[in-house]
Design an enzyme around this catalytic site. Structure first.
Site, short mmCIF file in Angstrom:
data_model
loop_
_atom_site.label_atom_id
_atom_site.label_comp_id
_atom_site.label_asym_id
_atom_site.label_seq_id
_atom_site.Cartn_x
_atom_site.Cartn_y
_atom_site.Cartn_z
N ASP A 61 0.87 -1.17 0.00
CA ASP A 61 0.00 0.00 0.00
C ASP A 61 0.91 1.22 0.00
OD1 ASP A 61 -1.67 2.17 0.71
OD2 ASP A 61 -3.07 0.83 1.72
N VAL A 62 0.84 2.03 -1.06
CA VAL A 62 1.78 3.14 -1.20
C VAL A 62 1.59 4.22 -0.14
CG1 VAL A 62 2.17 2.77 -3.66
CG2 VAL A 62 0.33 4.31 -2.90
N SER A 140 -2.41 14.41 -14.48
CA SER A 140 -3.74 14.51 -15.06
C SER A 140 -4.03 15.94 -15.47
CB SER A 140 -4.78 14.05 -14.02
OG SER A 140 -6.09 14.32 -14.44
N TYR A 153 -9.82 13.89 -5.51
CA TYR A 153 -8.84 13.49 -6.53
C TYR A 153 -8.13 14.70 -7.13
CZ TYR A 153 -7.02 11.25 -10.77
OH TYR A 153 -6.21 10.79 -11.77
N LYS A 157 -4.09 15.58 -7.13
CA LYS A 157 -3.32 15.81 -8.35
C LYS A 157 -2.70 17.21 -8.38
CE LYS A 157 -3.64 11.87 -10.52
NZ LYS A 157 -2.43 11.07 -10.81
#
Length: 336
Positions: A61-62, A140, A153, A157
């Site tokens: 799990d990062v 992204s 999210y 990003k």
């Protein structure tokens, strides 16, 4: 990417990460596969070996910095010096801000932002003393323009952009030859839209036009081989970034009007397990359910990656045009 290069890819079990793994494998790379689901990683490893590469399964799990460090150590213990590290792991929540819980915001930031921090630091601990290597951040268009229903999210990003810019300046200050690059993506056809947590009334979809993950994978592998600061994949990415620079107020209103509908299909949302805090079973591979609508190629991306060649061709064309007499001389004698 030449035969035998040592690469680590996070988010390697599905979506863009899985496509990136396959692309490196076709070039004979040795690939450390980092993601939470061990079974999917084993499937990815079988693909790597079938395509001509070597694979090391690294369930991790990062969001756990020590686990990421252990994955980097295991990779070098197996194959030697790390050449490329690709950060691609992500989770998200589709919901309005006021319907997104604090623990959900926290989890998205831990994986989608801090996962990149942990991966980058693990790579740099090994690359900086050798003064070589490349870190690729898979970014992204939403790193430059937030959209409704994806605040968590988009925030993660955006944070990656700030982190990467700070780090790039530090590497330049230290005169380090370690290369740091970003590959910014448009809407991709990945399993994300089936297993991400959602409170939308209908099923989630990427903002059209949609691209296949192989388009992104080719750009990521190219970025690992060339010293380009950043690569924008797909014309929608370019348009989003430029549009937000020129008229952010206009995008505010445009997204308020169409941003909800463009992120949903007409089908009602199905109740199913999501992958926010733990992986879901099954192995969908790299693609989501939008194959019939997704584009396999992007001319803009091809032109971006070959811009040096295209510029040279244009220069030759201009030189030929100016070296030719104009207007052209008539053949033979003029008529009386």
């Amino acid at each position: 990417m030449s035969q035998g290069h040592v690469v680590v890819v996070t988010g390697a079990s599905a979506g863009v990460g899985r496509a990136v793994v396959r692309e490196f494998a076709r070039r004979g790379a040795r690939v450390g596969l980092v993601a939470r689901d061990a079974e999917r990683l084993r499937e990815a490893a079988r693909e790597v070996e079938a395509l001509g590469g070597e694979a090391l399964v690294l369930p991790c799990d990062v969001s756990d910095s020590q686990a990421v460090e252990a994955a980097a150590e295991a990779t070098e213990r197996r194959w030697g010096a790390l050449d490329v590290w690709v950060n691609c792991a992500m989770v998200t929540v589709f919901a309005p801000v006021m319907e997104t819980q604090p623990d959900e915001f926290r989890r998205v930031m831990e994986v989608t932002f801090l996962g990149y921090v942990h991966g980058t630091q693990a790579a740099l601990r090994r690359m900086r003393p050798r003064d070589r290597g490349t870190v690729v951040q898979v970014g992204s268009a939403l790193a430059f323009r937030g959209i409704p229903l994806q605040a968590a999210y988009c925030s993660a990003k955006h944070a990656i952009v700030g982190f990467t810019e700070s780090l790039r300046s530090e590497l330049l200050h230290d005169k380090s030859r370690v290369h740091l690059t970003v590959v910014d993506l448009p809407g991709m056809n990945t399993p994300q839209f089936d297993w991400s947590r959602s409170r939308m009334p209908r099923q989630a979809q990427p903002v059209p036009p949609i691209f296949q993950p192989e388009v992104a994978a080719r750009a990521v592998v190219w970025a690992a081989r060339h010293r380009r600061r950043s690569i924008r994949v797909g014309m929608p990415t370019v348009e989003t970034i430029l549009g937000n620079r020129l008229a952010p107020w206009l995008l505010d209103r445009y997204l308020a009007r169409v941003g909800y509908a463009r992120q949903m299909t007409r089908a009602p949302r199905r109740q199913r397990a999501d992958n926010l805090f733990s992986p879901v079973p099954g192995d969908p591979g790299a693609h989501g359910r939008f194959d019939s609508r997704a584009r396999r190629h992007s001319f803009q991306t091809w032109a971006n990656l070959h811009r040096g060649w295209l510029a040279g061709l244009a220069a030759v064309g201009v030189a030929l045009a100016f070296s030719s007499p104009w207007p052209p001389r008539s053949a033979g004698r003029p008529r009386a």
